[in-house]
Write a protein that holds these residues in place. Structure first.
Motif, PDB file in Angstrom:
ATOM      1  N   GLN A   1      -7.706  33.981   8.673  1.00 21.22           N
ATOM      2  CA  GLN A   1      -6.715  33.761   7.623  1.00 21.22           C
ATOM      3  C   GLN A   1      -6.617  32.300   7.264  1.00 21.22           C
ATOM      4  OE1 GLN A   1      -5.043  35.873   5.802  1.00 21.22           O
ATOM      5  NE2 GLN A   1      -5.930  37.668   6.776  1.00 21.22           N
TER       6      GLN A   1
ATOM      7  N   ARG B   1      -0.836  35.236   3.564  1.00 17.58           N
ATOM      8  CA  ARG B   1      -0.430  36.624   3.737  1.00 17.58           C
ATOM      9  C   ARG B   1      -0.312  36.879   5.220  1.00 17.58           C
ATOM     10  NH1 ARG B   1      -0.715  41.087   0.472  1.00 17.58           N
ATOM     11  NH2 ARG B   1      -1.908  39.891  -1.037  1.00 17.58           N
TER      12      ARG B   1
ATOM     13  N   GLY C   1       3.357  36.437  11.487  1.00 21.09           N
ATOM     14  CA  GLY C   1       3.667  37.855  11.418  1.00 21.09           C
ATOM     15  C   GLY C   1       3.305  38.615  12.660  1.00 21.09           C
TER      16      GLY C   1
ATOM     17  N   ALA D   1       0.723  39.061   8.779  1.00 23.47           N
ATOM     18  CA  ALA D   1       0.245  40.340   9.303  1.00 23.47           C
ATOM     19  C   ALA D   1       1.045  41.493   8.742  1.00 23.47           C
ATOM     20  CB  ALA D   1       0.318  40.323  10.826  1.00 23.47           C
ATOM     21  N   ASP D   2       2.267  41.223   8.419  1.00 24.24           N
ATOM     22  CA  ASP D   2       3.102  42.283   7.832  1.00 24.24           C
ATOM     23  C   ASP D   2       2.948  42.385   6.335  1.00 24.24           C
ATOM     24  OD1 ASP D   2       4.261  39.940   7.129  1.00 24.24           O
ATOM     25  OD2 ASP D   2       6.270  40.401   7.937  1.00 24.24           O
ATOM     26  N   GLU D   3       1.876  41.778   5.839  1.00 20.42           N
ATOM     27  CA  GLU D   3       1.507  41.818   4.438  1.00 20.42           C
ATOM     28  C   GLU D   3       2.494  41.086   3.525  1.00 20.42           C
ATOM     29  OE1 GLU D   3      -1.348  42.940   3.278  1.00 20.42           O
ATOM     30  OE2 GLU D   3      -1.962  43.529   5.288  1.00 20.42           O
ATOM     31  N   THR D   4       3.356  40.287   4.085  1.00 25.13           N
ATOM     32  CA  THR D   4       4.252  39.465   3.246  1.00 25.13           C
ATOM     33  C   THR D   4       3.595  38.149   2.937  1.00 25.13           C
ATOM     34  OG1 THR D   4       5.335  38.533   5.191  1.00 25.13           O
ATOM     35  CG2 THR D   4       6.316  40.536   4.226  1.00 25.13           C
ATOM     36  N   ILE D   5       3.830  37.687   1.838  1.00 21.78           N
ATOM     37  CA  ILE D   5       3.226  36.438   1.383  1.00 21.78           C
ATOM     38  C   ILE D   5       4.259  35.337   1.558  1.00 21.78           C
ATOM     39  CG2 ILE D   5       2.257  35.211  -0.567  1.00 21.78           C
ATOM     40  CD1 ILE D   5       1.259  37.889  -1.608  1.00 21.78           C
TER      41      ILE D   5
END
Length: 833
Positions: free
Chosen positions: A85, A112, A59, A114-118
């Motif tokens: 992470q 997860r 991300g 950096a763009d908060e997407t999993i």
């Protein structure tokens, strides 16, 4: 990112990431250009290197991870974040240990970015042996996982849709199978109904039709047992016919009685009640009835009534509609008609297991029950017709026998009637009657008794017996059997079997007796008694024959007795007539001489008176008295002569002197004296004779006497101014007793006068002796009364006939004589009257 750009930044990156310089360019190229994310971690868990694909996966921008950003602090922050992470997500110590053990290890983690997407990551961990780095190759499985989830979802939906479709297809298939079964059942039902109808039409054997019905119904319904239950008059029942799948289920011939059936079920069944029980154990049936059904191995049953129409009744049947969802025991719609009678039941049994009865099966049994009812009624009608035919044939045979017997009796009656009428002997009549009746009827005895005039005594006159002792001549007082003879005297026949001993005959055995009166319109003359065996009786025809014979016997007896009385009268009349003839003959002969002397004396007296001058005047009393004396003397002489002539003609002693007579010259000469007389009396005498008349061969004297009497009679009774005519014609007529022979020629001579008429009821008596037509001689000419009688006798003596006819003002006497040669005429002249 293209491989060219990666290669351009590799030195900076490698330097920045401290990639060992000993690795060759090929490794760096592969590391930097790998499609999968590649991360290198040292033994301390610090990020050593990450390729561009890894930056993208984690991300971060490529510039941030690949040396684009020159600030070391920022890169340190990023490196620490990445390391943190990974450390959080991965157990590096465990991975390092597995790699040491196995060389590499794989797994999946959720990360997860950096763009908060999993992201779902798949990793392969390998130790880099030179520096003891842990090399992680990461591949993003998020889309694949999502695709797998979608695929699983789609598969689940597809499986659900397939399951639902399969269920729908299964349901449709079941419905099709059910429909096919219903169609097959309908076809089989139609075939069964057709075959049963054809069997009913082709066979009148009820047992055969019923057996065929239960067999085919059981095979069609695949039932364990199908039977027909027939009711008795007391509403008990008998299993008449059955068809079973195995012999152990048989109840054929078993009689079953339910005392409650008549009051509870007869009326509903008569109105078309149908009962279907799917399982008797799960039904609301009476426990004792369930126990009875189990005793005859019934688990499920279908009961349909077999009804018959009452005479002269049409019953409309309503269709029954049922569905599979109905309750296990159901009362189907009932026929409201009460114009039927309950003959029996058509029953289907399932013995081994419960069974659901479908509406088509119920309808099938109802229709079959209707056809069976028709077959039963047809068979009963056929049996009834056969019975009626047998009875009719028996009646025809009996009637034919009766008619034949009647014809035989008619012939016997005619024979007896002819026999008794041919005889005028009373004893012969009675004997022939009793014999003919005894022989014809085959009785033991037949006798006849004649009653006295006071009807108090009966005398047995004749009998014909084969076994009874004779009783001819025995007399019986009627008062000894008043019950019998009172009916006989009233004209009624009696048939009886006596209890008391017969007083007339010493009879040991008892007999059946028929007594019939012999009677006519004048009363009862006697009776006929017939005896036969006491175990028999006289039939109506036999009684009628005896009655008719007794009536004919009464007529014959009356005729015989009348004949006897007539014969006695005839004998007496003949005796009296003979006395009269003898008297007249004697008197005639005795009177002829005195009358001749008187006539002679009158003639001499007339001469003497003329000589003395006393007869000069016709008006003197002496001449008038003398004329009266002469006329009466002449009349008496004519009477005596006529009587003597008739006596000779009756005695047949008058001889004939035939000669040839030509009427054209003979008759005018004979009529000359009468022409003068007619002129004096103002009468017209005419003679019309054909010129071609053949000569007549006859006795001239007799013929002259005949026409003289006829002309004298005509002149005497013809009024002044009227006409007297003499004519002759020729005709042909057969001789008596010679029908078919050539008719001889007859000469008919007619003496006709006008102005006088003889009444029609007097015409038959004008030729009787001494007969005068009342008021027929208005001028009182007088006469002997024997002239026409003498004419008839003389004409018959000549072989001819004389007839008289009289119409209005015209009277005609016709003398008919046969014209024949002298030889034939002489041969055929009668010798007596």
């Amino acid at each position: 990112m293209s491989s060219q750009s990666s290669s351009a930044r590799l030195p900076n990156s490698s330097s920045h990431l401290n990639i060992p310089q000993s690795d060759d360019l090929l490794w760096q190229t592969l590391f930097m250009g790998a499609i999968d994310a590649t991360v290198m971690v040292d033994s301390e868990g610090q990020l050593v290197a990450v390729n561009p694909a890894g930056c993208r996966l984690l991300g971060y921008a490529e510039t941030e991870c690949g040396g684009v950003v020159q600030s070391s602090s920022l890169n340190g922050v990023i490196a620490n974040a990445l390391t943190c992470q990974l450390l959080v997500t991965l157990d590096l110590a465990t991975l390092r240990q597995r790699c040491l053990t196995h060389g590499q290890t794989t797994g999946e983690i959720s990360f997860r970015a950096a763009d908060e997407t999993i992201h779902d990551l798949e990793y392969v961990a390998t130790l880099y042996s030179s520096d003891n780095y842990l090399l992680l190759v990461l591949r993003d499985m998020t889309q694949r996982k999502q695709a797998e989830v979608e695929i699983r979802r789609l598969n689940a939906e597809l499986e659900q849709r397939v399951a639902e479709r399969t269920a729908a297809l299964s349901q449709a298939n079941a419905a099709l199978q059910e429909r096919e079964e219903q169609l097959q059942l309908a076809v089989a039902r139609e075939q069964l109904l057709s075959s049963l109808t054809q069997a009913i039409r082709q066979s009148l054997n009820l047992e055969e039709v019923l057996t065929t019905t239960v067999d085919q119904v059981r095979q069609l319904l695949k039932a364990d047992r199908v039977l027909i239950y027939r009711f008795n008059p007391d509403w008990s029942g008998l299993v008449a016919v059955e068809s079973v799948v195995q012999p152990s289920f048989s109840v054929l011939g078993r009689t079953i009685y339910d005392p409650c059936f008549r009051s509870a079920y007869v009326e509903p069944y008569c109105r078309g009640r149908v009962v279907a029980v799917e399982d008797i154990r799960a039904s609301s049936l009476n426990p004792c009835y369930v126990e009875f059904l189990e005793s005859v191995q019934v688990r499920a049953n279908l009961v349909v009534p077999i009804l018959q129409l009452k005479p002269a009744t049409l019953v409309s049947q309503k269709p029954l509609h049922t569905t599979p969802g109905e309750v296990s025991k159901r009362a189907l719609p009932e026929n409201e008609s009460s114009d039927t009678t309950l003959w029996g039941l058509l029953i289907a049994h399932q013995c081994s297991q419960p069974r659901q009865w479908h509406a088509a099966e119920v309808d099938l049994l109802k229709q079959l029950a209707t056809q069976v009812g028709v077959a039963i009624q047809q068979s009963e009608l056929y049996c009834r017709v056969n019975e009626l035919n047998v009875n009719l044939e028996q009646q025809v045979l009996e009637r034919t026998t009766q008619l034949q017997q009647a014809l035989d009796f008619e012939a016997v009656l005619k024979q007896i009637t002819d026999s008794v009428r041919d005889s005028l002997d009373e004893d012969q009549i009675l004997q022939s009657v009793v014999k003919a009746l005894a022989l014809e009827l085959g009785v033991d005895c037949c006798d006849t008794g004649i009653y006295e005039l006071d009807q108090t005594v009966c005398t047995i006159r004749h009998e014909y017996t084969r076994s009874l002792p004779p009783a001819i001549g025995l007399q019986l007082q009627l008062i000894t059997a008043p019950d019998i003879y009172s009916q006989l005297l009233q004209g009624q026949w009696v048939q009886f079997c006596p209890i008391a001993v017969d007083t007339v005959r010493p009879i040991q055995n008892k007999y059946a007796i028929l007594a019939c009166p012999i009677q006519d319109d004048q009363g009862v003359i006697g009776d006929l008694w017939l005896f036969q065996d006491r175990d028999l009786s006289f039939s109506e025809l036999e009684v009628r024959l005896v009655q008719q014979v007794s009536n004919q016997c009464a007529i014959a007896l009356r005729q015989a007795r009348l004949y006897q009385a007539v014969q006695a009268q005839v004998v007496e009349l003949e005796r009296l007539n003979q006395l009269k003839d003898d008297f007249l003959s004697t008197v005639s002969h005795e009177l002829r001489t005195p009358m001749s002397n008187i006539n002679l004396a009158a003639h001499l007296l007339e001469v003497l008176m003329q000589r003395e001058g006393l007869y000069d005047s016709e008006t003197s009393q002496a001449s008038r008295y003398l004329q009266i004396l002469q006329d009466e003397c002449q009349r008496e002489i004519e009477l005596i002569n006529d009587l003597l002539d008739l006596q000779r003609l009756d005695a047949g002693i008058e001889d004939l002197m035939p000669s040839i007579i030509h009427l054209q010259s003979w008759l005018p000469h004979l009529a000359e004296p009468f022409e003068t007389r007619a002129l004096k009396q103002n009468q017209h005498l005419e003679i019309e004779l054909p010129d071609d008349l053949p000569p007549l061969v006859s006795d001239r004297v007799s013929l002259e006497r005949i026409f003289t009497e006829l002309l004298n009679n005509a002149c005497k009774y013809t009024p002044p101014g009227e006409r007297i005519s003499i004519s002759a014609t020729l005709s042909s007529a057969p001789r008596p007793g010679q029908s078919g022979a050539i008719a001889p020629t007859l000469l008919e001579i007619h003496i006709q006068n006008t102005g006088v008429e003889i009444p029609s009821h007097e015409l038959s008596r004008v030729f009787e002796k001494f007969y005068r037509v009342p008021n027929g001689d208005p001028w009182k000419h007088g006469g002997t009364g024997l002239g026409l009688a003498l004419v008839k006798k003389l004409t018959e003596h000549l072989g001819g006939t004389v007839t008289v006819s009289s119409t209005t003002g015209v009277t005609t006497f016709t003398v008919a004589l046969a014209i024949a040669p002298p030889s034939e005429r002489l041969r055929n002249a009668p010798s007596s009257s």
